[in-house]
Design an enzyme around this catalytic site. Structure first.
Site, PDB file in Angstrom:
ATOM      1  CB  THR A 168      27.761  44.760  45.202  1.00  0.00           C
ATOM      2  OG1 THR A 168      26.864  44.721  44.083  1.00  0.00           O
ATOM      3  CG2 THR A 168      27.960  46.202  45.640  1.00  0.00           C
ATOM      4  N   GLY A 169      29.177  42.174  43.337  1.00  0.00           N
ATOM      5  CA  GLY A 169      29.028  40.754  43.027  1.00  0.00           C
ATOM      6  C   GLY A 169      29.991  39.899  43.831  1.00  0.00           C
ATOM      7  CE  LYS A 170      30.602  32.866  46.291  1.00  0.00           C
ATOM      8  NZ  LYS A 170      29.901  31.544  46.203  1.00  0.00           N
ATOM      9  CD  GLU A 176      36.904  31.774  27.806  1.00  0.00           C
ATOM     10  OE1 GLU A 176      37.533  31.093  26.992  1.00  0.00           O
ATOM     11  OE2 GLU A 176      36.735  31.454  28.990  1.00  0.00           O
ATOM     12  CE1 TYR A 182      47.987  34.652  35.143  1.00  0.00           C
ATOM     13  CE2 TYR A 182      46.971  32.487  35.260  1.00  0.00           C
ATOM     14  CZ  TYR A 182      46.863  33.851  35.115  1.00  0.00           C
ATOM     15  OH  TYR A 182      45.623  34.416  34.963  1.00  0.00           O
ATOM     16  CD  GLU A 224      47.279  31.982  22.053  1.00  0.00           C
ATOM     17  OE1 GLU A 224      46.065  32.162  21.847  1.00  0.00           O
ATOM     18  OE2 GLU A 224      47.710  31.525  23.119  1.00  0.00           O
ATOM     19  CG  HIS A 233      43.270  31.346  24.053  1.00  0.00           C
ATOM     20  ND1 HIS A 233      44.630  31.530  24.100  1.00  0.00           N
ATOM     21  CD2 HIS A 233      42.877  31.194  25.346  1.00  0.00           C
ATOM     22  CE1 HIS A 233      45.038  31.488  25.361  1.00  0.00           C
ATOM     23  NE2 HIS A 233      43.985  31.286  26.127  1.00  0.00           N
TER      24      HIS A 233
END
Length: 723
Positions: A57-59, A137, A200, A250, A293
């Site tokens: 239910t969080g935004k 994160e 992406y 990486e 990262h």
């Protein structure tokens, strides 16, 4: 009934190699034999996958759920602690266990902040949810190691993440994460990636080439990942929809090298193996720095980006230097493998969205901007001074001496993450000589909750060549290991290392040269270790670093290159002050996402550090997964504070970050910072065309491109005096 788009794709994928496979629930509840590895098949999500959200239910979860459901994801409900009722037309239950009993989910997406994420993951493990996707994160490393000690003892739940964009089936229209949906198109290339932005870029290149994606697994950039490259490769090997594989790696850890060994074996045992291509980021990483990262740093005994690249290349993997090349490369290697590329393209085209990903825009701007994002404050690791380390070690009965001058031998020991084993380990070497240490160090993993057992301690001591030492020295070494572990666990360290020598009298162990390295996510996310965090010497932080940290930006000045043949980062020096002899034709880079930022610097060095150009990057600047106009303005200020910079290169692949927002930030920088150096902007991804329009209408001296190679060439021309 399957969604219409999926049924169309199913009809289009004809022939033995191109049949669309939409399995029903494949998650067995029978007793397993091999533990956590038996959960690998839980990664095979698709149209069948029943998904719940924790934090439903969080935004941010609400926006993400709406978008995912519109795309076709089968979200069956969610969890709100002690809550009940309905949200988005789906049931809300008070616990994950209740959701498992009533909704029978195959997967859960955890959409809560880092300080709540650990408990949410543990609740999902205890409820035996087959697939757990954690995107947050800054979950503390010790929380993750404790979670993995739980996971290793069971065979029901598989974790993806944390610090990951999640997992997505383009064919099955199932997204559990925050990947930019307009970028994806159904197809037959499987992707596994540490970096969100580079994944992406990879997806976008495949979509433009018309081959699309099957399953994309974001393993994340944390020190220890719930799912790694080999896990994903095992899924892709058996997946009927996957005809070829892409790896995006990486620096940090050894999973790429381990994957290379797996690929060698795969190519030997399979008659017609699926072709594999890869990209590796981090060749130009600054030594000793965490490159955005949390896991993007090279530990003792771990390989560099170069060794990862060579290992994969030697395993027969086709290597590229930038993911924009993957579209053409994959069509080429698919054809060479004997697969029907035209049929693959045709099957992907049938299921593709009507509009091309890079010209489409979300129907509602509000939905796009409120889609789930991670906090953009980046990890700042905490190092102690020598005096502070000495005082801290003394409280754990480890008393340091000065380095011995005439010791017959030296030894090295500590506690350090074993990334492949997903656990802490004793790190040991039979020498403390820096020139030999990297090659002779070895890790001895142990369970986080159990601690180092006598057998593990003795194995480490034997590797240190101290098993034949006098009994007192040997006992002292075992005591040092246990004390280092106690410090490591109680203070939530990443590394606690010391050097050892046995005194000439053979009755005393000398301990010297400490190295303590702490993950301050425990403080920033969970407000733990406040006393340790208070030791940080703020006076030693430069104003530039302080401003970057306050803005949530990772800004790392890179070394000034010499441009001699074979130059590498270790051959260079970062200037302490500006002098007339320093080059002033370097490139300041502004990039969204740590992986893409590393890769951008790598490519600039490769393309521009040899004739006709003589330039490379001056900095690594990562705005994080979510950039704002204000963040972009601050980024320009930081970059232009370096006198070596002659041109600014803004390289954006808009996933979470919208290209028009980036464009507005650039215009703001021109107005408020006073940009007097040439600027090259390359925009791809979400709201790409709108971003280009915003820049064009501003009528500023900006060179805008959508093609990466064209942008890099222009950067080279400008940096070397061209206009």
């Amino acid at each position: 009934m399957l969604p219409q788009r999926t049924r169309l794709a199913s009809k289009a994928l004809i022939g033995r190699n191109f049949k669309l496979h939409i399995p029903r629930a494949t998650f067995s509840t029978t007793t397993r034999r091999n533990g956590y590895d038996d959960t690998i098949q839980n990664l095979k999500i698709g149209a069948h996958t029943r998904v719940i959200f924790q934090g439903f239910t969080g935004k941010q979860a609400t926006a993400n759920a709406k978008e995912s459901m519109e795309w076709g994801t089968n979200i069956v409900g969610g969890v709100k602690p002690n809550g009940s009722g309905e949200h988005l037309g789906k049931p809300v239950l008070p616990s994950v266990r209740a959701a498992m009993e009533q909704l029978k989910p195959d997967a859960t997406g955890i959409y809560v902040a880092a300080h709540q994420a650990t408990a949410a993951i543990e609740e999902a493990i205890e409820a035996e949810v087959p697939l757990i996707v954690a995107v947050a994160e800054h979950i503390p490393v010790h929380d993750i190691m404790r979670i993995h000690s739980m996971l290793q003892t069971q065979s029901k739940s598989r974790l993806v993440g944390a610090n990951a964009p999640g997992i997505i089936s383009a064919i099955g229209r199932c997204r559990i994460g925050f990947q930019p949906l307009p970028t994806f198109s159904p197809g037959h290339i499987g992707i596994v990636a540490k970096s969100g932005t580079l994944s992406y870029e990879t997806v976008g290149s495949l979509t433009r080439a018309g081959v699309g994606q099957s399953l994309c697994i974001g393993v994340g950039g944390d020190v220890i990942a719930g799912t790694n490259f080999i896990d994903a490769l095992k899924v892709f090997e058996q997946d009927e929809d996957t005809e070829a594989i892409i790896m995006v790696g990486e620096l940090g850890g050894t999973t790429e090298e381990e994957a290379a060994d797996w690929i060698k074996d795969y190519n030997r045992r399979v008659k017609n193996p699926k072709p594999i291509a890869a990209v590796i980021g981090g060749f130009q990483a600054a030594p000793g720095k965490v490159m955005g990262h949390a896991g993007a740093w090279t530990g003792l005994g771990e390989g560099t980006s170069e060794t990862k690249y060579r290992a994969l290349e030697n395993a027969g993997v086709t290597m590229v230097d930038h993911p924009a090349k993957f579209g053409g490369v994959m069509k080429d290697i698919l054809a060479k493998s004997g697969r029907n590329v035209q049929k693959i393209k045709q099957s992907a085209a049938q299921a593709q969205q009507r509009r091309s990903y890079h010209t489409s825009r979300p129907a509602h701007r509000l939905l796009a901007t409120s889609t789930f994002t991670r906090p953009f404050q980046q990890t700042r690791s905490l190092h102690l001074t020598t005096d502070q380390s000495t005082d801290l070690l003394k409280t754990y009965n480890i008393n340091l001496t000065s380095a011995p001058q005439n010791a017959p031998s030296s030894h090295y020991v500590g506690i350090s993450p074993a990334r492949a084993a997903r656990s802490p380990s004793i790190i040991a070497a039979p020498t403390a000589n820096p020139d030999q240490l990297h090659e002779r160090v070895k890790r001895f993993p142990f369970d986080y909750r159990e601690g180092p057992t006598p057998a593990v301690v003795n194995a480490a001591i034997a590797h240190m060549q101290l098993d034949a030492a006098p009994p007192k020295a040997k006992a002292q070494t075992a005591e040092v290991i246990q004390n280092l572990w106690r410090l490591y666990r109680e203070k939530e360290a990443i590394d606690t290392h010391v050097s050892l020598a046995v005194s000439e009298s053979q009755d005393e162990l000398q301990i010297y040269n400490p190295y303590l390295f702490f993950d301050d996510a425990a403080f920033k996310s969970n407000k733990r270790q406040a006393d340790l965090h208070a030791l940080r010497d703020k006076a030693s932080i430069s104003p530039t670093d302080a401003e970057a940290e306050q803005a949530g930006i990772v800004y790392i000045p890179l070394a000034t290159p010499t441009f001699s043949h074979g130059t590498t980062q270790k051959d260079t020096q970062i200037p302490t002050s500006s002098t007339a002899s320093e080059p002033r034709n370097l490139v300041g880079t502004l990039v969204n996402g740590a992986g893409l930022a590393m890769n951008t610097n790598d490519v600039l060095h490769t393309r521009l550090s040899s004739p006709p150009f003589s330039t490379t990057s001056a900095n690594f600047l990562d705005t994080g997964g979510k950039a704002t106009s204000a963040t972009i303005k601050t980024s320009f200020k930081l970059i232009l504070s370096d006198p070596r910079v002659s041109v600014v290169f803004v390289n954006i692949f808009g996933g979470l970050t919208l290209c028009d927002m980036i464009a507005e930030g650039i215009i703001l920088a021109f107005k408020e910072v006073g940009v007097e150096k040439p600027v090259v902007v390359r925009l791809r991804g979400t709201n790409e065309e709108l971003g280009q329009k915003v820049l064009g209408e501003a009528k500023l001296p900006i060179h805008a491109f959508d093609d990466f190679e064209e942008a890099v060439r222009k950067v080279g021309e400008l940096a070397n005096g061209g206009r």
